[in-house]
Design a protein around this motif. Structure first.
Motif, PDB file in Angstrom:
ATOM      1  N   SER A 197       0.818  -1.208   0.000  1.00  0.00           N
ATOM      2  CA  SER A 197       0.000   0.000   0.000  1.00  0.00           C
ATOM      3  C   SER A 197       0.853   1.260   0.000  1.00  0.00           C
ATOM      4  O   SER A 197       0.524   2.244  -0.674  1.00  0.00           O
ATOM      5  CB  SER A 197      -0.923   0.002   1.222  1.00  0.00           C
ATOM      6  OG  SER A 197      -1.711   1.164   1.252  1.00  0.00           O
ATOM      7  N   GLY A 232      -7.011   7.817  10.687  1.00  0.00           N
ATOM      8  CA  GLY A 232      -7.550   6.467  10.607  1.00  0.00           C
ATOM      9  C   GLY A 232      -8.775   6.229  11.461  1.00  0.00           C
ATOM     10  O   GLY A 232      -9.607   5.379  11.131  1.00  0.00           O
ATOM     11  N   GLN A 254      -9.384   4.012   7.029  1.00  0.00           N
ATOM     12  CA  GLN A 254      -9.939   4.411   5.749  1.00  0.00           C
ATOM     13  C   GLN A 254     -10.015   3.261   4.756  1.00  0.00           C
ATOM     14  O   GLN A 254     -10.499   3.436   3.640  1.00  0.00           O
ATOM     15  CB  GLN A 254      -9.108   5.555   5.160  1.00  0.00           C
ATOM     16  CG  GLN A 254      -9.109   6.804   6.026  1.00  0.00           C
ATOM     17  CD  GLN A 254      -8.250   7.923   5.444  1.00  0.00           C
ATOM     18  OE1 GLN A 254      -7.654   7.765   4.377  1.00  0.00           O
ATOM     19  NE2 GLN A 254      -8.183   9.039   6.150  1.00  0.00           N
ATOM     20  N   HIS A 306      -6.477   2.616   0.702  1.00  0.00           N
ATOM     21  CA  HIS A 306      -7.284   3.813   0.478  1.00  0.00           C
ATOM     22  C   HIS A 306      -6.899   4.976   1.384  1.00  0.00           C
ATOM     23  O   HIS A 306      -7.673   5.933   1.518  1.00  0.00           O
ATOM     24  CB  HIS A 306      -8.777   3.495   0.665  1.00  0.00           C
ATOM     25  CG  HIS A 306      -9.325   2.559  -0.363  1.00  0.00           C
ATOM     26  ND1 HIS A 306      -9.364   1.186  -0.176  1.00  0.00           N
ATOM     27  CD2 HIS A 306      -9.831   2.778  -1.603  1.00  0.00           C
ATOM     28  CE1 HIS A 306      -9.882   0.607  -1.245  1.00  0.00           C
ATOM     29  NE2 HIS A 306     -10.179   1.554  -2.126  1.00  0.00           N
ATOM     30  N   GLY A 307      -5.759   4.932   2.013  1.00  0.00           N
ATOM     31  CA  GLY A 307      -5.334   6.023   2.865  1.00  0.00           C
ATOM     32  C   GLY A 307      -4.899   7.239   2.063  1.00  0.00           C
ATOM     33  O   GLY A 307      -4.068   7.125   1.160  1.00  0.00           O
ATOM     34  N   GLU A 320      -4.982   3.272   7.517  1.00  0.00           N
ATOM     35  CA  GLU A 320      -5.830   2.421   6.684  1.00  0.00           C
ATOM     36  C   GLU A 320      -6.573   1.348   7.469  1.00  0.00           C
ATOM     37  O   GLU A 320      -7.644   0.898   7.052  1.00  0.00           O
ATOM     38  CB  GLU A 320      -4.986   1.784   5.583  1.00  0.00           C
ATOM     39  CG  GLU A 320      -4.365   2.813   4.659  1.00  0.00           C
ATOM     40  CD  GLU A 320      -3.681   2.226   3.448  1.00  0.00           C
ATOM     41  OE1 GLU A 320      -3.389   2.981   2.501  1.00  0.00           O
ATOM     42  OE2 GLU A 320      -3.439   0.996   3.448  1.00  0.00           O
TER      43      GLU A 320
END
Length: 398
Positions: free
Chosen positions: A50, A267, A272, A276-277, A300
């Protein structure tokens, strides 16, 4: 003919029975410990992915680059862990000086032109293909083994009495030599880990409290001298300044900690969502796949996900403490205690610096952060724990 075939088949099954039968060391492994390590490593791979998948400046054309490397590091680390787990840990005692000396020689390369500077620390050996080694990570494991061997021998020689001043000074010398080299390469965090390991093993070995108090006084004097004589680099001083004043220059020296707190605060309870942060996707937090990997979890996965990571680290430490308590001899106990001090301090420092309760020290989160040298070292440490566990559960004759 049929009888010969049956005998041949039985002979072929014997190695498998030794490897996987009830007498196999595999049945005596601490599977809870191993499961926690694998889970942490797998979560680390997802967080690393990520943190890097949107950054073409570090991944190039393949957004899966760091995920693949992290999983490869984890696989190699687990192989090393299992290899060490089936080795009788007592053999390490006689070879401890060899391992320690080899680690020092490898560490000495950071003082040569072979070393490269990454993130302010002149402590990396680049081997090409996007891979590099950090010799100081292997010093941690070598120091644990060497200190355990030294102080176990002292206890044996003195018939259960506490190690004396001579052994304590020897232990401090074993710590001091690599610590000075590591400090010279501007790698303060690893020196702190080595100090925590040394103090923990000395305490577990039964060194009298007055000696430990004197050691603490000496350490405080050394720290004061380092600051008063301006022996730290500007890079390191800026980290301490940002810790002392969280609001200091959020666009400059305080940028890392400021962005880390924003990411974790965003968070909330459940996060999130993985991948998708906003802070993570925007690449606002520097070195997020290594030293600041916990900020990805905070943003996240939220409080619950980040808390689960802390809980898994707690499981690793709990199982290590159980292994230490059940160890069959002083050497094994000190080995396990050294590993506990190492993993506990490094985890607390890494997570603490992302939360702003500890200064930024540039050390990875064990099993989670991206980095081959760190992964190999901590998995090797778990292999030693497993070796002690296997021995403690071995059936005793008589």
């Amino acid at each position: 003919m049929r009888t010969s075939l049956v005998h041949a088949q039985a002979a072929a099954r014997r190695p498998a029975l030794r490897a996987f039968g009830r007498a196999s060391p595999l049945w005596r492994l601490d599977w809870v410990l191993l499961g926690a390590v694998v889970t942490l490593g797998t979560i680390g791979g997802l967080l690393t992915w990520s943190a890097t998948m949107h950054r073409e400046d570090v991944t190039g054309t393949d957004p899966h680059t760091y995920l693949k490397r992290h999983l490869l590091n984890l696989l190699i680390g687990l192989v090393l862990c299992l290899a060490l787990s089936i080795v009788d840990y007592r053999r390490l005692r006689g070879y401890a000086p060899v391992f320690y000396g080899a680690a020092l020689l490898f560490l000495a390369t950071v003082l040569t032109p072979l070393a490269s500077t990454i993130n302010g620390a002149h402590s990396w050996i680049v081997i090409g293909g996007g891979f590099s080694l950090q010799p100081s990570e292997f010093v941690k494991l070598a120091l644990v083994v060497m200190l355990a061997a030294l102080l176990a021998e002292a206890k044996d020689a003195r018939e259960a009495a506490a190690p004396g001043p001579r052994h304590m000074l020897a232990a401090l010398a074993l710590f001091g030599v690599p610590a000075l080299v590591i400090m010279a390469s501007h790698e303060l965090g690893t020196s702190l880990v080595l100090a925590a390991v040394t103090a923990g093993i000395l305490f577990a070995a039964g060194v009298p409290a007055r000696y430990l108090a004197a050691l603490g006084g000496v350490a405080a004097t050394v720290v004061a001298a380092v600051f008063s004589l301006h022996l730290l680099s500007a890079y390191q001083l800026n980290r301490f300044a940002a810790f002392a004043d969280p609001g200091l220059d959020p666009g400059g020296v305080g940028y890392n900690t400021h962005q880390a707190r924003i990411a974790i605060g965003a968070g909330g309870l459940v996060g999130q969502g993985l991948f998708h942060g906003n802070q993570t996707n925007g690449g606002f937090v520097p070195e997020q796949q290594t030293d600041f990997i916990f900020t990805v979890a905070g943003e996240e996965l939220g409080f619950l996900g980040a808390g689960a990571i802390i809980a898994l680290v707690g499981v690793v430490l709990w199982r290590a403490l159980v292994i230490a308590r059940r160890a069959g001899d002083m050497f094994a106990m000190l080995l396990a205690v050294g590993v506990v001090c190492w993993l506990a301090f490094q985890s607390f420092e890494n997570i603490g610096m992302t939360l702003g309760i500890m200064p930024v020290a540039g050390i990875p989160l064990p099993f989670v952060s991206y980095g081959g040298s760190s992964m190999f070292a901590v998995c090797g440490a778990v292999g030693l724990l497993q070796s002690i566990r296997i021995d403690s559960r071995r059936p005793r004759s008589g």
